[in-house]
Motif scaffolding. Structure first.
Motif, short mmCIF file in Angstrom:
data_model
loop_
_atom_site.label_atom_id
_atom_site.label_comp_id
_atom_site.label_asym_id
_atom_site.label_seq_id
_atom_site.Cartn_x
_atom_site.Cartn_y
_atom_site.Cartn_z
N PHE A 14 0.86 -1.18 0.00
CA PHE A 14 0.00 0.00 0.00
C PHE A 14 0.90 1.23 0.00
N SER A 15 0.42 2.33 -0.56
CA SER A 15 1.21 3.57 -0.54
C SER A 15 1.41 4.05 0.90
N LYS A 16 0.43 3.77 1.74
CA LYS A 16 0.50 4.10 3.17
C LYS A 16 -0.12 2.92 3.91
N PRO A 17 0.58 2.38 4.91
CA PRO A 17 0.01 1.23 5.65
C PRO A 17 -1.32 1.58 6.31
N VAL A 18 -2.12 0.58 6.53
CA VAL A 18 -3.39 0.72 7.25
C VAL A 18 -3.17 0.11 8.62
N ARG A 19 -3.48 0.88 9.66
CA ARG A 19 -3.33 0.38 11.04
C ARG A 19 -4.72 0.14 11.62
N VAL A 20 -4.88 -1.04 12.21
CA VAL A 20 -6.15 -1.43 12.81
C VAL A 20 -5.92 -1.91 14.23
N TRP A 21 -6.98 -1.78 15.04
CA TRP A 21 -6.93 -2.28 16.41
C TRP A 21 -7.29 -3.76 16.40
N VAL A 22 -6.54 -4.57 17.13
CA VAL A 22 -6.83 -6.00 17.24
C VAL A 22 -6.77 -6.40 18.71
N GLY A 23 -7.32 -7.56 19.01
CA GLY A 23 -7.25 -8.08 20.36
C GLY A 23 -7.78 -7.11 21.39
N LEU A 24 -6.97 -6.85 22.39
CA LEU A 24 -7.37 -5.96 23.48
C LEU A 24 -6.82 -4.56 23.27
N GLY A 25 -6.98 -4.04 22.07
CA GLY A 25 -6.54 -2.69 21.79
C GLY A 25 -5.10 -2.57 21.34
N PHE A 26 -4.58 -3.59 20.73
CA PHE A 26 -3.23 -3.54 20.19
C PHE A 26 -3.30 -3.18 18.71
N PRO A 27 -2.46 -2.25 18.25
CA PRO A 27 -2.50 -1.91 16.83
C PRO A 27 -1.77 -2.97 15.99
N ARG A 28 -2.27 -3.17 14.80
CA ARG A 28 -1.62 -4.04 13.82
C ARG A 28 -1.50 -3.25 12.54
N GLN A 29 -0.34 -3.29 11.93
CA GLN A 29 -0.09 -2.56 10.70
C GLN A 29 -0.20 -3.51 9.51
N LEU A 30 -1.02 -3.13 8.55
CA LEU A 30 -1.20 -3.90 7.33
C LEU A 30 -0.48 -3.15 6.22
N ASN A 31 0.60 -3.73 5.73
CA ASN A 31 1.46 -3.06 4.74
C ASN A 31 1.16 -3.43 3.30
N THR A 32 0.59 -4.62 3.09
CA THR A 32 0.40 -5.12 1.74
C THR A 32 -1.01 -5.69 1.57
N VAL A 33 -1.36 -5.96 0.33
CA VAL A 33 -2.64 -6.60 0.04
C VAL A 33 -2.71 -7.96 0.72
N ALA A 34 -1.62 -8.70 0.71
CA ALA A 34 -1.60 -10.01 1.36
C ALA A 34 -1.86 -9.89 2.86
N ASP A 36 -6.63 -7.89 -10.85
CA ASP A 36 -7.80 -7.30 -11.49
C ASP A 36 -8.03 -5.85 -11.08
N ILE A 37 -7.57 -5.47 -9.88
CA ILE A 37 -7.64 -4.08 -9.43
C ILE A 37 -6.30 -3.74 -8.81
N ASP A 38 -6.04 -2.45 -8.60
CA ASP A 38 -4.76 -2.07 -8.00
C ASP A 38 -4.84 -2.12 -6.47
N ALA A 39 -3.69 -2.11 -5.85
CA ALA A 39 -3.59 -2.22 -4.39
C ALA A 39 -4.30 -1.06 -3.69
N GLU A 40 -4.26 0.12 -4.27
CA GLU A 40 -4.88 1.28 -3.61
C GLU A 40 -6.40 1.18 -3.58
N THR A 41 -6.98 0.56 -4.59
CA THR A 41 -8.43 0.34 -4.58
C THR A 41 -8.79 -0.61 -3.44
N ALA A 42 -8.03 -1.69 -3.33
CA ALA A 42 -8.26 -2.64 -2.24
C ALA A 42 -8.06 -1.95 -0.89
N ARG A 43 -7.06 -1.09 -0.79
CA ARG A 43 -6.81 -0.37 0.45
C ARG A 43 -8.01 0.49 0.83
N GLY A 44 -8.60 1.16 -0.13
CA GLY A 44 -9.78 1.99 0.15
C GLY A 44 -10.94 1.19 0.70
#
Length: 94
Positions: free
Chosen positions: A6-26, A56-64
């Motif tokens: 991704f052009s910019k990683p997506v960070r999400v909360w997991v578990g008991l409030g721990f952040p996880r960074q998603l860097n790629t489509v995988a 079939d689509i680019d990584a940024e579309t999936a990121r959105g």
């Protein structure tokens, strides 16, 4: 190409409030597949990740689509934000 970054990683909360960074489509695909639930937003994120992995689509579309899913589930990490309260009733990634 599994490592589509991704052009910019997506960070999400997991578990008991721990952040996880998603860097790629995988990363995003693995996260959405493991998420507890079956909402329309989750299914859309899974489909988008699969389409990006297939080229079939680019990584940024999936990121959105992933960001929309994370916002809807109140797990998107905003800069400087505290994790959502545990009693909010939201499903959490296991």
């Amino acid at each position: 190409m599994l490592a589509q970054p991704f052009s910019k990683p997506v960070r999400v909360w997991v578990g008991l409030g721990f952040p996880r960074q998603l860097n790629t489509v995988a990363d995003a695909y693995q996260f959405t597949m493991e998420w507890c639930g079956n909402s329309p937003e989750q299914r859309a994120a899974i489909r988008a990740c699969r389409a990006a992995l297939a080229g079939d689509i680019d990584a940024e579309t999936a990121r959105g689509v992933l960001v929309a899913f994370a916002r809807k589930k109140d797990i998107l990490v905003q800069d400087g934000a505290a994790p959502p309260p545990a009693e909010s009733g939201q499903q959490r990634h296991v």
